[in-house]
Design an enzyme around this catalytic site. Structure first.
Site, mmCIF file in Angstrom:
data_model
loop_
_atom_site.group_PDB
_atom_site.id
_atom_site.type_symbol
_atom_site.label_atom_id
_atom_site.label_comp_id
_atom_site.label_asym_id
_atom_site.label_seq_id
_atom_site.Cartn_x
_atom_site.Cartn_y
_atom_site.Cartn_z
ATOM 1 N N GLU A 48 0.824 -1.218 0.000
ATOM 2 C CA GLU A 48 0.000 0.000 0.000
ATOM 3 C C GLU A 48 0.853 1.262 0.000
ATOM 4 O O GLU A 48 0.464 2.275 -0.594
ATOM 5 C CB GLU A 48 -0.934 0.006 1.214
ATOM 6 C CG GLU A 48 -1.942 1.147 1.165
ATOM 7 C CD GLU A 48 -3.091 0.992 2.146
ATOM 8 O OE1 GLU A 48 -3.813 1.977 2.352
ATOM 9 O OE2 GLU A 48 -3.263 -0.112 2.700
ATOM 10 N N ARG A 105 3.740 1.704 -1.584
ATOM 11 C CA ARG A 105 4.143 1.902 -2.979
ATOM 12 C C ARG A 105 2.967 2.419 -3.819
ATOM 13 O O ARG A 105 3.106 3.286 -4.673
ATOM 14 C CB ARG A 105 4.673 0.591 -3.561
ATOM 15 C CG ARG A 105 6.119 0.292 -3.189
ATOM 16 C CD ARG A 105 6.459 -1.183 -3.398
ATOM 17 N NE ARG A 105 6.022 -1.988 -2.273
ATOM 18 C CZ ARG A 105 5.804 -3.299 -2.346
ATOM 19 N NH1 ARG A 105 5.962 -3.930 -3.491
ATOM 20 N NH2 ARG A 105 5.436 -3.951 -1.288
#
Length: 570
Positions: free
Chosen positions: A70, A72
């Site tokens: 999440e 990234r």
């Protein structure tokens, strides 16, 4: 902006549109540091995404659910990427949740509360226990156990841990205790606006000592059987390596229940052994729960009893192993025999004084124990009949009569309160009510009925003669009923026990509020019946104790009569 994947192409990696990805609810990480997130976004802008995220297909759609990655995903959104490299896995809900939790728990920036909630979810799934979690995450069982306890923190304290306003060590001490103690600790010592009594910034060891001192109770002070307490997790002896005495109890609800149950049971036992004794407590040192339960069982409990003198305690026999030599033990046994003799003599004297009406026995209900006491009596008119002291049975009958009076008094008092709330404006006016004269009745008109008779809200609380005359000139059947009944209600304030006013009030209540009156009467009559039953039992116990003496006297008298002819013959 096009996404860049700085690694050798892997066939399982697919470019997925960011707009087609939906975050999941499995991620234990709920807080993302903005500075760190912006730094990652800048790294992606310069170098591209070095590791793909993992997603799974959403049924009946072309979208995907994010399993992990999440940070990234969020950073790529900040950069403005249209696509992101992803590994697509067809996972069940259970598999997706476990992978999401496992992957995210291995990150360094997971907070203690996020860890706690994640471990809790894995435990609740039924697929893990303490040992398997320790192996999977490379942690000790003690570490996992401590984190799991954080899940029991109240939200306010959990938020303090989440924002580093208290340390993990402090949270570890606080989470040992139940919600009630945590709530008090927060409100009195950790809340932001607390100043003088704040514990913020204190060491965990200092807070641990403060909580134990302020919010736990020493079990040595209580008399109930503490066998169950020995293994209870709320016993402070089971919270530390070093134990002294019985420990301290951190579960105040359980402690109060065990103590009250013991006091009630002990009271009934002492009453059974002393049926002439009364129940009572002093002004300050008593257990309210036990008193209320005994009263609900039908027992009369007097308040503000004198402290009195405690009944003598039976001496304890010496144990041979407590003495260094035989001589010391024999001396102790000799002392014990003398103490026993003194104890029996003292009890006999108290029994004699009680039978002669010189003292009264009563069972004192204390905070943590029950004590049989006695006080010297003042033979007032209430305790005598034509100058003679009342017998134990007569005292109980007198008390029974008073209990009946109390039930009636309470019924009348509660009825007075209920009558003020009833609506009788539409009820038919009886012939007995019609004898009242309206002009004088208006003196008792309640202010809430002024508007019904055309008096403005700004009017003074009292009606003058002109107001009354104007009202009388425009009476209707409804306003007549209101005036007459307001007058009756005003007179009912003088209702007391079984006076005529009370009889009239109860008749009125039976007509206009039969259900409420029945409920009031039933409540107090049930209490009376229980008390009546207890008194009858105690009377029977007294009669049973006195009967053998009467039979012996009869037998002795008969024997004396039989001997007279022989004496005459001699």
């Amino acid at each position: 902006m096009e996404a860049t994947l700085n690694q050798t192409a892997v066939k399982d990696i697919t470019m997925v549109a960011i707009s087609a990805i939906r975050p999941n609810g499995f991620n234990p990480r709920k807080h993302f540091d903005e500075v760190s997130l912006n730094e990652l976004a800048e790294s992606i802008r310069q170098q591209g995404i070095l590791q793909p995220v993992t997603v799974r297909p959403i049924a009946d759609s072309n979208d995907y659910e994010l399993v992990f990655g999440e940070r990234r995903y969020r950073a790529a959104t900040i950069v403005g990427m249209q696509e992101i490299p992803a590994i697509i896995n067809d996972l069940s809900d259970e598999e997706a949740e476990e992978i999401a939790i496992t992957e995210n728990l291995q990150r360094k920036d997971v907070t203690p509360m996020e860890e706690a909630n994640a471990y809790q979810r894995l435990m609740e799934s039924g697929r893990h226990d303490l040992s398997s979690l320790a192996v999977q995450f490379g942690k000790s069982e003690a570490y996992i156990r401590t984190r799991l306890k954080f899940a029991s923190l109240i939200p306010e304290i959990a938020a303090l841990l989440e924002t580093d306003e208290i340390t993990v060590s402090v949270a570890s001490e606080i989470c040992r205790y139940g919600e009630d103690i945590q709530r008090e600790v927060y409100e009195q010592h950790l809340k932001e606006d607390v100043t003088y009594s704040s514990w913020r910034g204190q060491k965990a060891s200092e807070i641990a000592r403060s909580i134990e001192r302020q919010y736990t109770a020493d079990l040595d002070r209580y008399s109930f059987d503490k066998t169950l307490c020995l293994s209870c997790p709320h016993n402070t002896n089971n919270m530390s390596l070093f134990c002294e005495g019985c420990g301290k109890c951190a579960n105040r609800t359980c402690l109060a229940e065990m103590n009250a149950s013991y006091l009630v049971e002990k009271t009934l036992q002492v009453l059974a052994e002393n049926p002439t004794a009364t129940l009572g407590h002093t002004d300050y040192d008593y257990n309210l729960i036990a008193v209320e339960r005994l009263m609900a069982m039908g027992h009369e409990v007097e308040s503000a009893m004198p402290y009195g003198t405690a009944y003598p305690r039976q001496p304890e026999a010496p144990e041979k192993e407590d003495y260094d030599n035989e001589e010391a033990y024999e001396t102790a046994c000799s002392d014990y025999e003398q103490e026993q003799s003194d104890y029996r003599e003292r009890c006999a004297e108290i029994h004699r004084q009680s039978e002669n009406g010189e003292i009264s026995l009563y069972v004192k209900i204390g905070s943590n124990n029950i004590t049989l006491c006695y006080v010297k009596k003042n033979n007032t008119a209430d305790d005598t009949t034509q100058g003679q002291p009342l017998s134990p049975v007569e005292k109980l009958e007198k008390q029974d009569k008073r209990n009946k009076e109390i039930a009636l008094e309470k019924t009348i008092e509660d009825t007075k309160k209920q009558i003020l709330n009833i609506d009788v404006a539409e009820a038919k006016f009886g012939a007995d009510e019609d004898r009242m004269v309206y002009f004088f009745l208006l003196s008792s008109l309640r202010r809430e009925n002024f508007a019904l008779l055309g008096i403005s809200e700004e009017h003074s609380p009292y009606l003058n003669d002109e107001d009354k005359m104007n009202i009388i000139a425009n009476l209707t059947a409804k306003t007549k009923a209101v005036i007459r009944r307001d007058y009756l209600i005003a007179q009912f304030k003088d209702a007391y026990r079984n006076n005529a006013t009370a009889d009239l009030m109860l008749d009125f209540a039976r007509k206009h509020m039969p259900n409420e009156l029945a409920e009031i009467e039933d409540g107090y009559n049930q209490i009376y019946e229980k008390r009546h039953q207890r008194i009858e039992e105690r009377k029977a116990a007294i009669v049973a104790k006195e009967k053998p003496t009467d039979e012996n006297d009869d037998a002795a008298e008969a024997s004396s009569e039989d001997a007279k002819p022989e004496e005459a013959a001699a």
